[in-house]
Write a protein that holds these residues in place. Sequence first.
Motif, short mmCIF file in Angstrom:
data_model
loop_
_atom_site.label_atom_id
_atom_site.label_comp_id
_atom_site.label_asym_id
_atom_site.label_seq_id
_atom_site.Cartn_x
_atom_site.Cartn_y
_atom_site.Cartn_z
N LEU A 148 -1.27 -5.69 -3.60
CA LEU A 148 -0.06 -5.99 -3.44
C LEU A 148 0.53 -4.77 -2.97
O LEU A 148 1.45 -4.53 -1.90
N ARG A 149 0.70 -3.43 -4.24
CA ARG A 149 1.17 -2.11 -3.45
C ARG A 149 0.29 -1.83 -2.13
O ARG A 149 2.29 -1.82 -1.68
N ALA A 150 -0.21 -1.88 -2.44
CA ALA A 150 -0.95 -1.79 -0.68
C ALA A 150 -0.11 -2.13 0.78
O ALA A 150 -0.02 -1.50 1.64
N LYS A 151 -0.33 -3.28 0.19
CA LYS A 151 0.33 -3.98 1.32
C LYS A 151 1.76 -3.82 1.74
O LYS A 151 2.74 -4.15 2.26
N MET A 152 2.85 -3.52 0.47
CA MET A 152 3.99 -3.95 0.59
C MET A 152 4.37 -2.04 1.21
O MET A 152 5.12 -1.84 1.37
N LYS A 153 3.30 -1.15 1.01
CA LYS A 153 3.68 0.38 1.23
C LYS A 153 3.10 0.12 2.93
O LYS A 153 4.10 1.02 3.56
N VAL A 154 2.07 -1.25 3.58
CA VAL A 154 1.90 -0.71 4.51
C VAL A 154 3.30 -0.85 5.34
O VAL A 154 3.54 -0.65 6.27
N ALA A 155 4.19 -2.42 4.89
CA ALA A 155 4.98 -2.92 5.46
C ALA A 155 6.41 -2.45 5.37
O ALA A 155 7.06 -1.92 6.39
N GLU A 156 6.81 -1.33 4.68
CA GLU A 156 7.39 -0.74 4.13
C GLU A 156 7.20 1.07 4.96
O GLU A 156 8.49 0.96 5.89
N GLU A 157 6.16 0.83 5.67
CA GLU A 157 6.27 2.19 6.23
C GLU A 157 5.97 2.18 8.27
O GLU A 157 7.03 2.20 8.41
N ALA A 158 6.30 0.44 8.01
CA ALA A 158 6.03 -0.13 9.00
C ALA A 158 7.52 -0.59 9.68
O ALA A 158 7.94 0.12 10.99
N LYS A 159 8.02 -0.80 8.64
CA LYS A 159 9.77 -0.81 8.66
C LYS A 159 10.39 0.72 8.56
O LYS A 159 11.37 0.58 9.78
N ALA A 160 9.82 1.73 8.14
CA ALA A 160 10.36 3.10 8.41
C ALA A 160 9.98 3.98 9.54
O ALA A 160 11.45 4.26 10.34
N ALA A 161 9.18 2.94 10.65
CA ALA A 161 8.28 3.80 11.74
C ALA A 161 9.27 2.57 12.65
O ALA A 161 8.97 2.97 14.07
#
Length: 100
Positions: free
Chosen positions: A27-40
């Motif tokens: 879940l953390r990995a998923k959230m991290k990807v989503a956050e990174e995508a959002k940041a980018a």
Amino acid sequence: MSGMDERRKGLEEEYFHRKNQEAIEKLRAKMKVAEEAKAAGISSMKCPRCDGSLKESKFEEVLIDTCEKCGGVWLDSGELEQVTRREKGGWFSRLWQEKE
Ligand SMILES: [Zn+2]
């Protein structure tokens, strides 16, 4: 409770603890990807043509979605009108040239 049962219970708890940890990590990995995508600046939208990620870009106050994979440009309804209205400056043709 016998020693055997205690041991089995301990193993079960360990198993479920590990399963929980795995789920949390995933879940953390998923959230991290989503956050990174959002940041980018990558929206969660997928390209209708190639399934690549669409990146929202702003050109002269018009929001457009460009595909990172195939370079396709997608416009929401009404956006094309805004784009063509602003075409005078030629920024839209410049955008295409930049994609080459
Ligand atoms: Zn695409």
